[in-house]
Design a protein around this motif. Structure first.
Motif: not given
Lengths: 170, 230
Positions: A106, A109-110, A129, A134, A152-153, A156, A159-160, B13-14, B17, B19, B41, B44-45, B47-49, B51-52, B54-55
């Motif tokens: 975590a 990720v932060e 989060l 939207y 968002v795209y 992410l 972040m990845r 991205g949307a 997650v 959306h 792509e 992988s997004l 999986q990244a989404g 992880l969020i 966890l925060v």
């Protein structure tokens, strides 16, 4: 396999802030966090000959050491920070099936979210989060809803990529 | 990349997650069935989404704030430890010292009148410091010792403190009281011992103040505070 002394010193300059931040979060006390970071680097210094870069980055190695230091501190206090396992090996690469490893992930990720641009972080935080719609975020910021979607795209993606820079492997 | 492809791409991205509304999701799903590049792509997004989650949302605002920073003093202490080619604790591993007495005396320490006796020069020949001023606390309960060494450094004063016989795990905070009347933290350590070797470890600390500017040492061991003038 070894880590030269100068590299350990350089690792302090590169990672001490993040390690200290995580120790503060885990221990809830600046003095104890400094104690943990000092102990972490002393252990790293002593065991630098056993560092194997093929097993993980120096950052991952340091966090594994810090995890054990914090667990030891918790044990001496009669409690375990975030359910820390008590591993004997200082350089074991952590898995993520334990509460403490989850806490470390975590934190990673932060850190990744801190590293992406403010515009993208703001949108990712508000939508992914906090779960805000939207349309609501778009109205609040005065930008089109399509822009929220594209941020968002790209957020992410950033972040990845930051997670990969931090040594995370999915 | 065609405009349509780009539009789909920026929806990934949307999609990742969850959306998208059902129509948008159906369009993206159809594209992913025929585009391996976007499929990779999107995965992988996703999986990244994931992880969020966890925060903790409660710390979201702090993500824009700078991280707390350790004090410069910590950096000096750590660098001092790492300048030593043989860390102080390792020097103790040769079995010359057998300090462990297994006496949980933190409470007794509180009642003890502690005075610090400075021994100028000389040494007992088995300490880790070979120069500077050695000190030893007097009037301690039987089996308890607090000794150490103050050594001038280019950056201030090195402080080595050795404790024995205290309750294991006791957190000790060391301060120097300066001739300017200020109380300056010099670091913390926790009393440790090696249960296999039955040896205690010295703590190596430092302060930016010169030895000549230090009037007294203050040690807070657990809830107790000990102070003595030099």
């Amino acid at each position: 396999m070894t880590m030269p002394g100068e590299q350990v010193r350089e690792a302090y300059r590169a990672h001490s802030g993040e390690l200290f931040g995580f120790a503060c979060r885990s221990l809830g006390d600046r003095d104890r966090a400094e104690e943990a970071v000092q102990e972490c680097f002393l252990k790293a210094w002593r065991s630098r000959a056993s560092y194997d870069p093929e097993r993980g980055s120096e950052r991952t190695w340091l966090f594994a050491i810090l995890r054990n230091v914090i667990a030891d501190l918790g044990r001496s206090d009669g409690r375990r920070p975030a359910g820390a396992p008590l591993e004997e090996s200082a350089d074991r690469i952590p898995s993520t099936d334990q509460p403490f490893e989850r806490a470390m992930l975590a934190w990673q990720v932060e850190e990744a979210l801190r590293r992406i641009g403010e515009r993208h972080r703001q949108i990712v935080v508000e939508t992914c989060l906090r779960g805000r719609p939207y349309a609501e975020v778009a109205a609040a910021l005065g930008i089109p809803e399509g822009t929220i979607k594209s941020r968002v795209y790209y957020g992410l993606r950033a972040m990845r990529d930051a997670m990969e820079e931090l040594g995370y492997e999915s | 990349m065609s405009p349509e492809h780009r539009q789909i791409r920026e929806s990934l991205g949307a999609w990742a997650v969850g959306h998208l509304d059902p129509d948008e999701k159906a369009a993206v799903d159809a594209h992913l069935r025929s585009c391996s590049e976007c499929r990779e792509e999107a995965e992988s997004l996703r999986q990244a989404g994931a992880l969020i989650s966890l925060v903790d949302p409660a710390i979201a605002d702090s993500l824009s704030e700078p991280l707390p920073r350790p004090s410069p003093e910590l950096g000096r202490r750590v660098m001092a430890e790492m300048r030593d080619p043989e860390p102080a604790a390792e020097k103790m591993a040769d079995g010359r010292r057998r300090w462990w007495l297994a006496l949980p005396v933190a409470g007794a320490l509180a009642a003890a009148a502690v005075s610090l006796v400075l021994v100028l020069g000389g040494g007992d020949g088995e300490g880790t410091g070979n120069s500077g001023q050695q000190f030893a606390f007097g009037s301690l309960p039987a089996g308890v010792t607090i000794t150490g060494n103050l050594e001038p450094k280019a950056t201030g004063t090195g402080i080595e403190v050795r404790v024995d016989g205290m309750k294991p795990g006791t957190l000790c905070r060391v301060y120097v009281k300066t001739s300017a009347g200020t109380l300056e933290p010099a670091g913390t350590f926790r009393y440790r011992y090696d249960t296999d070797e039955h040896e205690s470890y010295p703590a190596t600390l430092s302060t930016a103040w010169d030895l000549s500017e230090i009037d007294s040492l203050v040690i807070r061991a657990g809830p107790e505070t000990f102070e003595t003038g030099l």
